[in-house]
Motif scaffolding. Structure first.
Motif, short mmCIF file in Angstrom:
data_model
loop_
_atom_site.label_atom_id
_atom_site.label_comp_id
_atom_site.label_asym_id
_atom_site.label_seq_id
_atom_site.Cartn_x
_atom_site.Cartn_y
_atom_site.Cartn_z
N THR A 147 0.85 -1.19 0.00
CA THR A 147 0.00 0.00 0.00
C THR A 147 0.89 1.24 0.00
O THR A 147 2.09 1.18 0.30
CB THR A 147 -0.92 0.04 1.24
OG1 THR A 147 -0.11 0.26 2.40
CG2 THR A 147 -1.73 -1.24 1.38
N ALA A 148 0.28 2.37 -0.29
CA ALA A 148 1.03 3.62 -0.32
C ALA A 148 1.63 3.92 1.06
O ALA A 148 2.78 4.36 1.15
CB ALA A 148 0.13 4.77 -0.77
N LEU A 149 0.90 3.65 2.14
CA LEU A 149 1.44 3.92 3.46
C LEU A 149 2.55 2.94 3.84
O LEU A 149 3.50 3.32 4.53
CB LEU A 149 0.35 3.93 4.53
CG LEU A 149 -0.55 5.18 4.53
CD1 LEU A 149 -1.55 5.13 5.67
CD2 LEU A 149 0.28 6.45 4.59
N GLU A 150 2.46 1.71 3.37
CA GLU A 150 3.57 0.76 3.60
C GLU A 150 4.83 1.25 2.88
O GLU A 150 5.93 1.22 3.43
CB GLU A 150 3.21 -0.64 3.10
CG GLU A 150 2.19 -1.35 3.95
CD GLU A 150 1.63 -2.61 3.30
OE1 GLU A 150 1.87 -2.84 2.08
OE2 GLU A 150 0.95 -3.36 4.00
N GLU B 130 3.21 12.02 -3.89
CA GLU B 130 2.60 10.97 -4.72
C GLU B 130 2.11 9.82 -3.86
O GLU B 130 1.01 9.30 -4.06
CB GLU B 130 3.59 10.48 -5.78
CG GLU B 130 3.05 9.39 -6.68
CD GLU B 130 1.76 9.78 -7.41
OE1 GLU B 130 0.90 8.90 -7.60
OE2 GLU B 130 1.60 10.97 -7.78
N LEU B 131 2.90 9.42 -2.89
CA LEU B 131 2.45 8.35 -1.98
C LEU B 131 1.24 8.78 -1.17
O LEU B 131 0.32 7.99 -0.94
CB LEU B 131 3.60 7.93 -1.06
CG LEU B 131 4.75 7.19 -1.72
CD1 LEU B 131 5.92 7.03 -0.76
CD2 LEU B 131 4.29 5.83 -2.24
N LEU B 132 1.22 10.04 -0.75
CA LEU B 132 0.06 10.54 0.00
C LEU B 132 -1.19 10.57 -0.88
O LEU B 132 -2.29 10.24 -0.41
CB LEU B 132 0.37 11.93 0.57
CG LEU B 132 1.41 11.98 1.69
CD1 LEU B 132 1.70 13.43 2.07
CD2 LEU B 132 0.97 11.16 2.89
N ARG B 133 -1.03 10.96 -2.15
CA ARG B 133 -2.19 10.96 -3.07
C ARG B 133 -2.73 9.55 -3.24
O ARG B 133 -3.94 9.32 -3.20
CB ARG B 133 -1.79 11.55 -4.42
CG ARG B 133 -1.81 13.07 -4.47
CD ARG B 133 -1.67 13.60 -5.89
NE ARG B 133 -0.35 13.41 -6.45
CZ ARG B 133 0.70 14.21 -6.23
NH1 ARG B 133 0.56 15.27 -5.47
NH2 ARG B 133 1.86 13.96 -6.78
N GLU B 134 -1.82 8.59 -3.45
CA GLU B 134 -2.26 7.19 -3.59
C GLU B 134 -2.96 6.71 -2.33
O GLU B 134 -4.00 6.04 -2.41
CB GLU B 134 -1.06 6.29 -3.87
CG GLU B 134 -0.55 6.31 -5.27
CD GLU B 134 0.59 5.31 -5.45
OE1 GLU B 134 0.43 4.14 -5.02
OE2 GLU B 134 1.63 5.71 -5.99
N ALA B 135 -2.39 7.02 -1.18
CA ALA B 135 -2.99 6.59 0.09
C ALA B 135 -4.38 7.21 0.26
O ALA B 135 -5.31 6.54 0.74
CB ALA B 135 -2.08 6.96 1.26
N ALA B 136 -4.53 8.46 -0.14
CA ALA B 136 -5.83 9.12 -0.05
C ALA B 136 -6.84 8.45 -0.98
O ALA B 136 -7.98 8.19 -0.58
CB ALA B 136 -5.70 10.61 -0.37
N GLU B 137 -6.41 8.16 -2.20
CA GLU B 137 -7.30 7.49 -3.16
C GLU B 137 -7.73 6.11 -2.66
O GLU B 137 -8.84 5.66 -2.93
CB GLU B 137 -6.61 7.35 -4.52
CG GLU B 137 -6.45 8.65 -5.26
CD GLU B 137 -5.55 8.54 -6.49
OE1 GLU B 137 -5.15 7.41 -6.85
OE2 GLU B 137 -5.25 9.59 -7.08
N ASP B 138 -6.83 5.44 -1.93
CA ASP B 138 -7.13 4.11 -1.39
C ASP B 138 -7.88 4.17 -0.06
O ASP B 138 -8.14 3.13 0.55
CB ASP B 138 -5.84 3.30 -1.21
CG ASP B 138 -5.19 2.97 -2.54
OD1 ASP B 138 -5.87 3.06 -3.59
OD2 ASP B 138 -3.98 2.64 -2.54
#
Length: 189
Positions: free
Chosen positions: A79-82, A130-138
């Motif tokens: 995941t983005a947070l991982e 970018e990782l924060l955007r992905e985490a938000a989308e997920d």
């Protein structure tokens, strides 16, 4: 028979020597002669690889930037947070492994360097954003967390770095888990 020199290895030896000298003496007080002595080579040999002290500083910075760039490039899957956890951990571990380069960065921040520090920070913040955007989308992030928090995360890491450099009793590696708890787990939904 002349000795065969691995040019790439010699260049790295000179850069490592320059990082040690710049960290110990400060860039402004360092001379090419100091770097040559630290590397155990003649002053003229340094000039075979670098045409000035500024180009040596740029080389040290580029060497650091290349090491730093490997961290986000090696995040792997998850995941983005991982991946953000791995990014933070890898960055702090890299900074702890190369303290002379980190000290040179402090010196560079205090001067008018021939290096585009703003571009380096934009790239670093961009990777985190970018990782924060992905985490938000997920759906992994708490409400209100966005790309602005990338600057906060970079500031946290750099603040811990500065404290670790000026206070030898503080281990940067001991701060990895607290930084992860606050900056990654603290934003998780």
């Amino acid at each position: 028979m002349p000795k065969i020199v691995d040019r790439a290895a010699r260049r790295e030896e000179i850069l490592d020597a320059a990082a040690r000298v710049f960290a110990r003496k400060g860039f402004a007080a360092s001379r090419i002669e100091d770097v040559a002595a630290e590397a155990g080579i003649a002053k003229g040999s340094v000039y075979l690889y670098f045409d000035s002290r500024d180009s040596l500083l740029t080389g040290v910075f580029d060497s650091y930037a290349a090491r730093a760039a490997r961290v986000p490039a090696e995040l792997g899957e998850g995941t983005a947070l991982e991946r953000l956890r791995r990014l933070v951990r890898g960055t702090l571990e890299m900074l702890a492994e190369y303290p002379d380069h980190a000290r040179v960065l402090l010196d560079v921040w205090a001067s008018n360097p021939p290096i585009d520090m703003a571009a380096m920070y934009r790239e670093y913040r961009g990777s985190i954003a970018e990782l924060l955007r992905e985490a938000a989308e997920d759906g992994e992030l708490r409400d209100g967390i966005d790309e602005r928090h990338a600057a906060v995360l970079v500031g946290t890491i750099e603040g811990c770095l500065v404290q670790g450099l000026v206070d030898p009793e503080l281990s940067l590696l001991d701060l990895v888990e607290p930084v992860l708890q606050i900056c990654v787990e603290g934003i998780r939904r």
